[in-house]
Design a protein around this motif. Structure first.
Motif, short mmCIF file in Angstrom:
data_model
loop_
_atom_site.label_atom_id
_atom_site.label_comp_id
_atom_site.label_asym_id
_atom_site.label_seq_id
_atom_site.Cartn_x
_atom_site.Cartn_y
_atom_site.Cartn_z
N ARG A 1 64.47 6.71 18.33
CA ARG A 1 65.92 6.81 18.41
C ARG A 1 66.53 5.44 18.70
NH1 ARG A 1 66.57 9.80 22.78
NH2 ARG A 1 66.25 11.78 21.69
N TRP A 2 65.93 4.71 19.64
CA TRP A 2 66.48 3.38 19.95
C TRP A 2 66.40 2.47 18.73
CZ3 TRP A 2 64.97 -1.65 19.68
CH2 TRP A 2 65.76 -2.58 20.37
N SER A 3 65.27 2.51 18.02
CA SER A 3 65.12 1.67 16.84
C SER A 3 66.09 2.05 15.75
CB SER A 3 63.69 1.78 16.30
OG SER A 3 62.75 1.33 17.25
N SER B 1 54.73 1.38 13.08
CA SER B 1 55.17 2.68 12.55
C SER B 1 56.13 3.39 13.51
CB SER B 1 53.97 3.57 12.28
OG SER B 1 53.30 3.92 13.48
N LEU B 2 56.06 3.07 14.79
CA LEU B 2 56.92 3.73 15.78
C LEU B 2 58.22 2.96 16.03
CD1 LEU B 2 54.30 4.84 18.47
CD2 LEU B 2 55.22 6.15 16.56
N THR B 3 58.30 1.71 15.61
CA THR B 3 59.47 0.89 15.93
C THR B 3 60.22 0.41 14.69
OG1 THR B 3 58.03 -1.06 16.08
CG2 THR B 3 58.51 0.10 18.12
N VAL B 4 59.62 -0.51 13.96
CA VAL B 4 60.35 -1.10 12.83
C VAL B 4 60.51 -0.11 11.68
CG1 VAL B 4 58.30 -2.07 11.70
CG2 VAL B 4 60.52 -3.17 11.39
N LEU B 5 59.57 0.82 11.51
CA LEU B 5 59.70 1.81 10.43
C LEU B 5 60.92 2.71 10.63
CD1 LEU B 5 58.69 3.05 7.84
CD2 LEU B 5 57.06 4.41 9.16
N PRO B 6 61.12 3.31 11.82
CA PRO B 6 62.36 4.09 12.01
C PRO B 6 63.61 3.25 11.81
CG PRO B 6 60.80 4.55 13.77
CD PRO B 6 60.23 3.41 12.99
N ALA B 7 63.57 1.98 12.21
CA ALA B 7 64.72 1.10 12.02
C ALA B 7 65.02 0.91 10.54
CB ALA B 7 64.46 -0.24 12.69
N LEU B 8 63.98 0.67 9.74
CA LEU B 8 64.18 0.50 8.30
C LEU B 8 64.70 1.78 7.66
CD1 LEU B 8 60.94 -1.51 7.41
CD2 LEU B 8 63.29 -2.36 7.31
N LEU B 9 64.16 2.92 8.07
CA LEU B 9 64.59 4.19 7.49
C LEU B 9 66.05 4.48 7.86
CD1 LEU B 9 61.43 6.40 8.09
CD2 LEU B 9 62.15 5.26 6.00
N ALA B 10 66.42 4.18 9.10
CA ALA B 10 67.80 4.41 9.53
C ALA B 10 68.77 3.49 8.78
CB ALA B 10 67.92 4.20 11.04
N LYS B 11 68.35 2.26 8.57
CA LYS B 11 69.22 1.30 7.90
C LYS B 11 69.35 1.60 6.41
CE LYS B 11 71.89 -2.23 8.35
NZ LYS B 11 73.09 -2.10 9.21
N ALA C 1 65.52 -4.00 16.27
CA ALA C 1 64.12 -3.60 16.08
C ALA C 1 63.46 -4.42 14.98
CB ALA C 1 64.04 -2.11 15.76
N ILE C 2 64.18 -4.61 13.87
CA ILE C 2 63.63 -5.40 12.76
C ILE C 2 63.43 -6.85 13.19
CG2 ILE C 2 64.08 -6.28 10.44
CD1 ILE C 2 65.61 -3.64 9.91
#
Length: 714
Positions: A12-14, A320-330, A21-22
């Motif tokens: 969620r934070w990412s 996979s737990l940090t930058v991946l959610p950030a990329l998907l959200a963006k 995060a990125i």
């Protein structure tokens, strides 16, 4: 799992702060790569691999200061026939002059002519230690090459420990570059098939590659505690690409699935974090626990492999737990752009688990028959493992494309006493030199050993060393035969109560292989015990833990059986481009066992998690299995395809050890992802019913609509 879980909070934070995060991930990768540039990686030394009696002999020699200086040999032959002494004498004069002028060369010896008159060798002694020789060998080899250019009618080539090692590492570097060139496009192609869109396909490959780069950087300072045994880069690339792509694949597939159900991007990311994210953490821990089993072997090379693999898996999980959610959200829905028309339509038409659903239907209808049939196949594949021979790598297992290897073989053919199976007998106390003189006489009289020219008995500080060379051809079996004769017959009879030990390169190779075989049962027990406990805690089920252990052993046994069939016989030589040695290299089974247990847990945890979701939702065991297998089949198939393709690339490399490792891993993952996970696992789960989750009693829980989707595998 609920919205309060760690994986969900991190995701969620990412997702809410994607650029942070990125940016942090890019900073992590840049710092790690910078560390690999500014911090020189440390390598193991010969003493790090001393084991058994040969290790005791090496220690005695070192304490007495009797170690041989590093040496190299230049071999001169005529490719067109008998060697011209006039032409050879001219080349020898040039060699002596040029080599003696090098600062790293202590002395150039007198030429030695072969008895058959077809060759002449020029020995040279180098300054410093073996490590110093390794640093200076390139200039020495280049000097020999210059003399070769000046005498094109002759074949002038160099061989020795330092030059052969340099040739091997050059081949390893070439193999690694080939693996990188092949694995990246193949993996990207498979991701295109899985997603049908360029961005979605590129994200897992990009994150996996960045994890590999970061891991190699972080390993640089760790190498001062765990020196590189020579295979770290290969193993990090092999495992890093496999797990890095898989972890991103698990996460991305679940996020896309939830968006198709109408979830917002943020909700889809949170659901993916609670389910697939949790499975990624458990899978990563399983690989780390398995790799920790290599520490039990107490081997410097395995320790470096374990450390580097643990680092790359940890980095892949973090990404996979940090930058991946950030990329998907963006990116949001843009992650499915640009679409590849044909692949996108094919992907949508087949749908999830199109093929697996058809295979699974008869398995669920007739679970006992399916289990029996699959068990028979696995047992049939595993039976050859009962006759698996493991021996240490030798000259015959090295690629003949390495020039130094060819030179060493030619040297042994023309000068049997100068190479081959060499042993150092070390004696200490009393009249050690006289005792070794008696051993020398009896060994030579037996007709099984010769004394190489220029190697008299050396003595200092109450210790003496005798070098003997076996007349048997180069080969691991012959090396052990000659060693047994020395240790069990000749040395005890001649040396009596004198403190003695038989060492040397050939003995070290045999002792190292025997040590690996002795350690294998301990490693197996350690890894199985820890993974069993971990699965019992993760799923709160003893039955699931036992089933997991049995299935892992089935996959490993089938892998070992295929290895025996392929590499102990000649039928696959043309197919894979190798010459059969008649055995599996001794360190391969131990290494494969640890890797396979870890990797098989990768999608095993993911599949069980989806089955458990169905049970918690109130489905019958059969319905839960059908739902869990079909919903995860697409991901498992894609993940297995990535692993098999990456491992298969290593099966095409020149080094036999890399080829055996690649074949073993590719075959095991293929069997595990198809026969074991689509047939054996569901049939066992259906037969066990709710007893599969014993002692935990799962039941349908009254959850809010969104929270129901966040039920995971805790």
């Amino acid at each position: 799992m609920t919205r309060g879980s760690v994986t969900v909070r991190v995701a969620r934070w990412s997702a809410v702060h994607p650029w942070r995060a990125i940016g942090l991930w890019l900073l992590l990768v840049v710092v790690a790569v910078g560390m690999s540039v500014v911090i020189p990686k440390q390598h193991t030394q010969s003493k790090d691999n001393w084991v058994g009696q040969s290790g005791q002999a090496a220690e005695l020699v070192e304490k007495a200061g009797l170690g041989d200086r590093p040496a190299e040999t230049v071999l001169i032959t005529d490719p067109d026939g008998p060697l011209s002494k006039a032409a050879a004498t001219t080349a020898i004069a040039q060699l002596s002059q040029k080599l003696a002028a090098l600062p790293s060369v202590q002395a150039v010896g007198k030429p030695v002519w072969s008895e058959n008159g077809k060759a002449v060798l020029v020995p040279m002694e180098l300054k410093g230690t073996a490590d110093d020789a390794a640093d200076a060998i390139d200039k020495i080899v280049a000097t020999t090459a210059d003399v070769q250019k000046a005498n094109p009618e002759l074949t002038i080539a160099q061989a020795g420990n330092a030059s052969v090692d340099a040739g091997i590492w050059k081949q390893v570097g070439s193999d690694l570059a080939k693996a990188e060139k092949l694995s990246l496009p193949i993996t990207f192609g498979l991701m295109l098939l899985a997603f049908g869109a360029l961005i979605a396909a590129g994200i897992p490959v990009l994150l996996a590659f960045s994890a590999v780069g970061a891991a190699l950087g972080f390993y640089a300072p760790l190498s001062y505690l765990f020196p590189d045994g020579g295979s770290v880069a290969n193993v990090v690339l092999l495992i890093g690409m496999a797990v890095g792509v898989d972890y991103s694949l698990f996460y991305l597939k679940r996020e896309r699935e939830e968006r198709r159900k109408g979830r917002s991007t943020l909700d889809a990311v949170e659901i993916a974090a609670a389910t697939s994210g949790h499975s990624v953490v458990v899978s990563g821990l399983a690989v780390i626990v398995s790799m920790a089993g290599l520490y039990v072997a107490q081997d410097a090379t395995f320790t470096s492999m374990a450390t580097a693999t643990i680092v790359v898996v940890a980095v892949a999980v973090l990404g996979s737990l940090t930058v991946l959610p950030a990329l998907l959200a963006k990116l949001g829905h843009r992650v499915d752009r640009p679409r590849v028309p044909l692949l996108w339509r094919l992907n949508r038409r087949i749908g999830p688990a199109g093929i697996s659903r058809r295979i699974l239907a008869p398995v669920l209808r007739h679970p006992r028959t399916a289990l029996s049939f699959s068990a028979v196949i696995v047992i049939a594949l595993a039976v050859p493992a009962l006759g698996m021979k493991t021996e240490s790598a030798d000259l015959n297992t090295l690629p003949q494309t390495i020039p130094e290897v060819r030179t060493l073989k030619a040297l042994q053919d023309n000068f049997p006493s100068q190479g081959g199976l060499s042993y150092d007998v070390v004696a200490q106390g009393g009249d050690a030199a006289a005792a070794l003189a008696g051993l020398q006489g009896s060994a030579v009289k037996s007709g099984e050993f010769v004394v190489p020219p220029g190697h008299p008995i050396r003595q200092a500080n109450g210790t003496a060393v005798l070098t003997l060379v076996s007349v048997l051809p180069e080969g691991s079996a012959n090396a052990e035969t000659a060693l047994d004769q020395l240790r069990e017959q000749l040395a005890p009879a001649a040396l009596g109560s004198t403190t003695w030990a038989v060492g040397g390169e050939s003995a070290e190779s045999v002792d190292y292989g025997n040590n690996q075989r002795d350690k294998l049962p301990w490693v197996i027990a350690f890894v199985l015990a820890l993974t069993l406990v971990m699965m019992a805690v993760t799923f709160r089920s003893v039955a699931i833990a036992v089933v997991t252990t049995v299935l892992n052993l089935a996959s490993v046994a089938a892998c070992f059986g295929v290895l025996s069939l392929v590499f102990q016989h000649t039928w696959a030589e043309g197919l894979l481009g190798f010459t059969s040695s008649g055995f599996v290299v001794s360190w391969i089974p131990l290494f494969l066992f640890v890797i396979l247990v870890g990797l098989s847990m990768d999608y095993h945890v993911f599949v069980l998690g989806r089955i458990r979701e169905g049970v918690v939702e109130g489905l019958t065991p059969s319905e839960a299995v059908r739902k869990g297998i079909t919903e995860s089949a697409g991901v498992v198939t894609s993940a297995a395809a990535v692993m098999v393709s990456v491992f298969a690339v290593f099966a095409t490399l020149a080094m036999l050890e890399m080829k055996q490792m690649g074949v073993g891993l590719a075959v095991a993952v293929l069997i595990d992802a198809t026969l074991v996970r689509i047939v054996m696992l569901p049939s066992i789960m259906v037969l066990l019913g709710r007893r599969a989750w014993w002692p935990n009693r799962l039941h349908k829980q009254a959850l809010a609509p969104v929270d129901r989707e966040l039920v995971g595998v805790s």
